[in-house]
Design an enzyme around this catalytic site. Structure first.
Site, PDB file in Angstrom:
ATOM      1  N   LYS A   1      15.927  35.172  32.425  1.00  0.00           N
ATOM      2  CA  LYS A   1      16.637  33.947  32.820  1.00  0.00           C
ATOM      3  C   LYS A   1      15.593  32.618  32.206  1.00  0.00           C
ATOM      4  O   LYS A   1      15.928  31.693  31.488  1.00  0.00           O
ATOM      5  CB  LYS A   1      16.957  33.612  34.028  1.00  0.00           C
TER       6      LYS A   1
ATOM      7  N   LYS B   1      12.621  21.949  35.758  1.00  0.00           N
ATOM      8  CA  LYS B   1      12.139  23.069  36.492  1.00  0.00           C
ATOM      9  C   LYS B   1      12.024  24.335  36.152  1.00  0.00           C
ATOM     10  O   LYS B   1      11.004  24.827  36.076  1.00  0.00           O
ATOM     11  CB  LYS B   1      13.110  22.987  38.090  1.00  0.00           C
TER      12      LYS B   1
END
Length: 313
Positions: free
Chosen positions: A189, A257
């Protein structure tokens, strides 16, 4: 409660299913449609969210709203988590009356959140110590993918646990791949978020470049999309970028983030990511300029600012 008694209890009321009882913690932009898909697939789903009203779509689909994490996981064979960041997952799992305290022995935890790979591996070890099993299964595809059940899911963990969870993944995603041991899903990811950010930035720069020269930009992007420059990012983001319509499908705050996760993991491994470092700074600049709540395609606004072409809001 044993698996057999859970199955017997389901015959007495509610939605009968041959699949596992599921707890779903985190019913936000992504988690809510995912939980609804699981309920529509015939699973008995109990959802929990700190903002109780967000459980309404799940309840409308036949699920149940829990009053706490402990309430949600009681009797659940599978516990799904979809929250924003590593500290949020830690609070859900390890907090007082959290998942590790309250789940039944043998339950399988599926963390759909995007967190640091090393933290995911740590949680898997802690789960095993608590008599639980865990998969890290971060998703890609944004809100549209969650709503359409077309998410791409990279899964880290044991083979047997992946196979057990396959019907759940198939209910919410389209591309589901077991990529290795615990933490591997989060590593994949992170790579995804690096590629997406770089593609969005390149597309943003191309659009400003084309517009500056007075080219029919829509036509130009159609040509570019048919060649090697074509990409899923170009396909999905060009219209919103041309219209400057940056309603969030995936917010800059969250991508900021995620790029921090990429940077930390790369530093730990001694890997140099020059483009990643640059796009991380550009994402940080967008956040600092007040664009954090906008879709990540709003990186276009940063290119306009740097080019002296920013429009007054």
């Amino acid at each position: 409660m044993t698996t057999a008694s859970r199955s017997d209890s389901m015959r007495g009321g509610g939605r009968a299913t041959g699949g596992p009882d599921i707890a779903f913690i985190g019913l936000g932009i992504m988690g809510s449609p995912m939980a609804v898909h699981l309920a529509n697939a015939g699973h008995r789903v109990t959802g929990y969210n700190r903002t109780a009203a967000k459980a309404a779509p799940l309840v409308a689909a036949g699920g149940r709203a829990a009053t706490s994490i402990a309430d949600a996981v009681r009797g659940a064979e599978v516990i799904c988590v979809m929250v924003p960041d590593s500290p949020d997952v830690r609070a859900v799992l390890t907090g007082e009356k959290g998942v590790f305290d309250s789940a039944e022995a043998g339950a399988l935890i599926i963390d759909f959140s995007t967190i640091r790979p090393d933290v995911a591996a740590e949680f898997a070890r802690q789960a095993a110590e608590s008599g639980l099993r865990m998969l890290d299964a971060p998703v890609s595809g944004g809100e549209a993918g969650a709503v359409g059940a077309t998410l791409s899911i990279a899964v880290g963990g044991a083979d047997a646990d992946f196979e057990r969870a396959r019907p759940i993944f198939d209910a919410v995603g389209k591309t589901v791949v077991h990529v290795g041991p615990s933490g591997s899903g989060q590593t994949v990811k992170a790579a995804n978020q690096l590629i997406v950010a770089a593609n969005i930035q390149a597309l943003a720069e191309a659009i400003v470049f084309l517009e500056t020269y007075g080219v029919d930009t829509e036509a130009a992007l159609r040509v570019l999309g048919g060649g090697l420059a074509g990409s899923r990012v170009l396909e999905l983001k060009q219209d919103t970028m041309l219209a400057r319509a940056f309603q969030p499908g995936f917010r800059i705050d969250l991508h900021h983030k995620d790029l921090g996760i990429v940077s930390d993991a790369a530093r730990q491994a001694g890997v140099v990511l020059p483009v990643g470092a640059l796009v991380t700074q550009l994402m940080a600049a967008a956040k600092a300029n007040g664009d954090g709540a906008l879709d990540h395609s709003a990186l276009l606004r940063g290119v306009e600012r740097l080019s002296g072409r920013a429009k007054v809001n």
